[in-house]
Design an enzyme around this catalytic site. Sequence first.
Site, PDB file in Angstrom:
ATOM      1  N   THR A 180      43.573  37.055  36.916  1.00 38.77           N
ATOM      2  CA  THR A 180      42.585  38.137  37.056  1.00 38.77           C
ATOM      3  C   THR A 180      42.478  38.946  35.768  1.00 38.77           C
ATOM      4  OG1 THR A 180      43.044  38.191  39.415  1.00 38.77           O
ATOM      5  CG2 THR A 180      41.891  40.089  38.495  1.00 38.77           C
TER       6      THR A 180
ATOM      7  N   LYS B 208      57.111  58.918  33.316  1.00 41.01           N
ATOM      8  CA  LYS B 208      57.335  60.358  33.080  1.00 41.01           C
ATOM      9  C   LYS B 208      56.782  61.177  34.241  1.00 41.01           C
ATOM     10  CE  LYS B 208      56.415  59.658  28.152  1.00 41.01           C
ATOM     11  NZ  LYS B 208      55.440  60.010  27.098  1.00 41.01           N
TER      12      LYS B 208
ATOM     13  N   ARG C 204      44.695  47.070  39.138  1.00 40.51           N
ATOM     14  CA  ARG C 204      45.387  46.440  40.279  1.00 40.51           C
ATOM     15  C   ARG C 204      46.590  47.287  40.636  1.00 40.51           C
ATOM     16  NH1 ARG C 204      47.058  40.152  40.498  1.00 40.51           N
ATOM     17  NH2 ARG C 204      44.870  40.072  41.123  1.00 40.51           N
TER      18      ARG C 204
ATOM     19  N   HIS D 107      40.386  42.386  47.406  1.00 42.30           N
ATOM     20  CA  HIS D 107      40.337  41.833  46.047  1.00 42.30           C
ATOM     21  C   HIS D 107      38.890  41.362  45.864  1.00 42.30           C
ATOM     22  CE1 HIS D 107      41.262  39.918  42.379  1.00 42.30           C
ATOM     23  NE2 HIS D 107      42.287  39.169  42.725  1.00 42.30           N
TER      24      HIS D 107
HETATM   25  C1  NCD Z   1      45.459  36.580  44.341  1.00 46.44           C
HETATM   26  C2  NCD Z   1      45.889  38.022  44.468  1.00 46.44           C
HETATM   27  O1  NCD Z   1      46.396  38.611  43.496  1.00 46.44           O
HETATM   28  O2  NCD Z   1      45.662  38.565  45.535  1.00 46.44           O
HETATM   29  N1  NCD Z   1      45.607  36.064  43.051  1.00 46.44           N
HETATM   30  C3  NCD Z   1      44.556  36.155  42.160  1.00 46.44           C
HETATM   31  O3  NCD Z   1      44.077  37.227  41.858  1.00 46.44           O
HETATM   32  N2  NCD Z   1      44.035  35.015  41.693  1.00 46.44           N
HETATM   33  C4  NCD Z   1      46.096  35.710  45.368  1.00 46.44           C
HETATM   34  C5  NCD Z   1      47.578  35.676  45.465  1.00 46.44           C
HETATM   35  O4  NCD Z   1      48.284  36.359  44.733  1.00 46.44           O
HETATM   36  O5  NCD Z   1      48.043  34.919  46.316  1.00 46.44           O
END
Ligand code: NCD
Length: 313
Positions: A67, A96, A117, A145
């Site tokens: 990602t 901190k 994220r 996501h």
């Molecule tokens: C996914 C996630 O981070 O949710 N991965 C990703 O972004 N390609 C799926 C996963 O981690 O299984």
Amino acid sequence: MKFQGQHILSTQQFDKKSLLSLFAEAKKMEKVVKSGPDVKSGSSSRFGRDLKGKIMATLFYEPSTRTRFSFETAMLRLGGGVVSNADMMQTSSIKKLETLEDTGKVVSQIVDVIVMRHPESGAVALFAQHSDVPVINAGDGSNEHPTQALLDLYTIWKEFGKIDGLTIGMIGDLKNSRVQHSQIGLLKHFKVKFVLVSPRGLEMPSAILKEMGASAKVVLTPEDMVETADVISVSRIQKERFVSEREYKQFVGSFVVDAALMKKAKKNAIVMQPLPRVDDIAVEVDSDPRARYFEQVRNGVAVRMALLKMVLK
Ligand code: NCD
């Protein structure tokens, strides 16, 4: 729907029309990525100029390979710049004791767009409330996501030339997979049927199941699912969402997509997985012409280019 200047936090922000126009733009972006040197200007046209002068920050509070690279490559291919922190938990001012709210206020004074994220559901939305620039959710806990689901639907749309009329099979950790949750959030705009199968204890949350209504059928075995599925959407058991290694281990290796299962799948079905895979898809399936999980990764750059353009142009 207009996305210019907007946060992208949830699949709920999309409707069928906006999805189809995003896919059309992503198709154009694939050409930008693929094309060779631009004869007229003498420069390599693998780099567009649409976002020249714009800077994106990637703030990752949770591990990522695809990602983050995908977003950063998308921005670079559009002529923009990138600043990145892949390990916010360890190397940012959170150490901190800076709050998420303050980090939002601070980073948005510096850059034009933020991709984030975080392991907690809702954390990206909270951060966005305090940001003066658009924030894109790159995964918040087991909640959503959205950009992965966008690229997944793009992959399906490219493959079948449509989404309406398809049967979508889902297998794996349906309880915790934010990707499958987001896929459902987008697929509701199309006339699709769902066939769901998961280990006991990792079923689709009842609120989502309720929303899916009569379009969803829960089956007991992977064989029952592949029988009718045009798309086989796989998720790994989401280790980081379990309280203990012991609890996680109960589920590892259950429900594996392997060559024997693929023998029972439809001839024109496709297998999708956002990756990483763990024990959920056997390596032997990679050479099956129905495997699409590496192509998904490639599609992700074009889809994120299209999205960044919609948000920033
Ligand atoms: C996914 C996630 O981070 O949710 N991965 C990703 O972004 N390609 C799926 C996963 O981690 O299984």
